[in-house]
Design an enzyme around this catalytic site. Structure first.
Site, short mmCIF file in Angstrom:
data_model
loop_
_atom_site.label_atom_id
_atom_site.label_comp_id
_atom_site.label_asym_id
_atom_site.label_seq_id
_atom_site.Cartn_x
_atom_site.Cartn_y
_atom_site.Cartn_z
NE ARG A 242 6.17 60.76 45.57
CZ ARG A 242 6.46 59.64 45.82
NH1 ARG A 242 7.69 58.99 45.79
NH2 ARG A 242 5.83 58.83 47.05
CD GLU A 271 6.87 57.85 38.87
OE1 GLU A 271 6.62 57.01 39.56
OE2 GLU A 271 7.72 58.77 39.39
CG HIS A 289 8.74 55.31 41.85
ND1 HIS A 289 7.92 56.43 41.74
CD2 HIS A 289 9.14 55.12 43.04
CE1 HIS A 289 7.73 56.71 43.09
NE2 HIS A 289 8.31 55.94 43.81
C1 8YV Z 1 7.21 52.78 46.82
C2 8YV Z 1 7.73 55.51 47.53
O1 8YV Z 1 8.24 52.24 45.85
O2 8YV Z 1 8.07 55.25 49.75
C3 8YV Z 1 7.68 56.06 48.67
O3 8YV Z 1 7.23 57.18 48.70
O4 8YV Z 1 7.55 56.09 46.46
C4 8YV Z 1 8.17 54.06 47.13
O5 8YV Z 1 8.87 53.67 48.25
C5 8YV Z 1 6.00 52.89 46.49
O6 8YV Z 1 4.88 53.28 47.47
C6 8YV Z 1 5.64 51.64 45.57
O7 8YV Z 1 4.56 52.20 44.93
#
Ligand code: 8YV
Length: 322
Positions: A242, A271, A289
């Site tokens: 993150r 982002e 991402h």
């Molecule tokens: C996804 C993510 O790309 O699982 C997570 O925490 O950040 C990612 O796998 C996301 O939820 C799509 O917006």
């Protein structure tokens, strides 16, 4: 008479297989053509009165959003392993069930972390730019040399499922694995990695550092000027977790002055509009991402989220509750 189908809304269009399952099993409005903002999600929920709300990490669900949801909502299923976009206490306080999608994205995310390690260490961004500009001249023996990955020491901050999957891959590159975590893992989970209770003691030993911890809710970075400074000169830094974990000013300074040889990021603070200073750095390799962005993984994530919704609405326990 056919039984009433449960009602469901999604915050963004999902994979075709998931949309087909939703069309088959639920009453649902057409999937949106863009990622819904929190306000749009609330407006749709109030108009449609769904039993279930599917979101991704792109749609924040704050306490105010939770408070504005209609009473019809019995479950929020996030299609993500991360939960830092959700106000969990507020969701719980309203008695709404909450599920996420762990495990199914572990390998995909660890694969991407390895790609970032290799791309950052081997100067992928600069090589791509050179080739895109036509190449045109053979490089000298000592020109544009990267950092070898095989045999180096990898430090992992956050040794959960994804951190451990990265460690397994790193062993294939004959790397020594160090880790720091809230608590020490059992030996069968450590698989030979060396534990440091204090990351400050680990960082000076890391040729490469990779972050695999949850995002910080209060925005306070883990990687500050002080912590980047503890890495040895020429280290490689990777973040596929993150953006909130990193002080980007400190990262930019460390990449500019050569304290870090390179960095690989899949995430950043703002982002999808990264600080332009990040994008201008030749030694920063960045992806948008996409840690979970494979057909296999995104399919599994959507299906697990729907399995969770099915279970809860049928009065069964969730498969992967938060
Ligand atoms: C996804 C993510 O790309 O699982 C997570 O925490 O950040 C990612 O796998 C996301 O939820 C799509 O917006």
């Amino acid at each position: 008479m056919s039984p009433t189908r449960p009602r469901l809304i999604v915050s963004q269009h999902l994979l075709a297989a998931a949309q087909a399952r939703i069309a088959r099993d639920y009453d649902a409005p057409p999937a949106p053509d863009h990622k819904l903002t929190a306000e749009e999600l609330v407006a749709q929920a109030r108009a449609f009165r769904p039993d279930a709300v599917l979101v991704t990490s792109s749609t924040p669900v704050s306490a105010a959003t939770v408070a504005a949801l209609p009473d019809s909502v019995r479950v929020i299923a996030t299609i993500s392993v991360g939960t830092d976009h959700l106000d969990i206490p507020a969701i719980r306080a309203r008695g709404i069930a909450l599920t996420s999608t762990p495990d199914v994205l572990t390998d995909s995310n660890a694969d991407l972390a390895m790609m970032l390690i290799l791309a950052a260490a081997r100067r992928a961004k600069e090589y791509l730019a050179l080739v895109a500009a036509g190449w045109g001249r053979g490089l000298g023996m000592d020109e544009m040399l990267g950092t070898q990955v095989t045999g180096k020491t990898l430090g992992i901050l956050g040794m959960g499922r994804i951190g451990r999957a990265v460690a397994r891959r790193a062993r294939g590159f004959e790397m020594t694995v160090l880790y720091s975590n809230r608590s020490r893992l059992a030996p069968e989970l450590e698989e030979g990695a060396t534990y440091f209770a204090d990351p400050r003691a680990m960082l000076p030993r890391c040729d490469i550092l990779s972050l695999h911890m949850p995002g910080s809710k209060d925005g306070q970075p883990v990687m500050t000027t002080e912590l980047f400074g503890l890495l040895p000169r020429g280290a490689i830094f990777v973040n596929a977790a993150r953006g909130s974990l990193v002080d980007e000013g400190a990262l930019i300074a460390a990449l500019k002055d050569g304290h870090l040889a390179g960095a690989g990021l899949d995430v950043c603070r703002n982002e999808p509009d990264p600080d332009p200073r990040l994008l201008a750095l030749p030694n920063l390799f960045m992806t948008p991402h996409v840690g979970s962005a494979t057909v296999e993984t995104r399919t599994d994530m959507c299906m697990l989220a729907l399995d969770n919704v099915d279970a809860i609405l049928a009065g069964r326990p969730a498969l992967t509750p938060v």
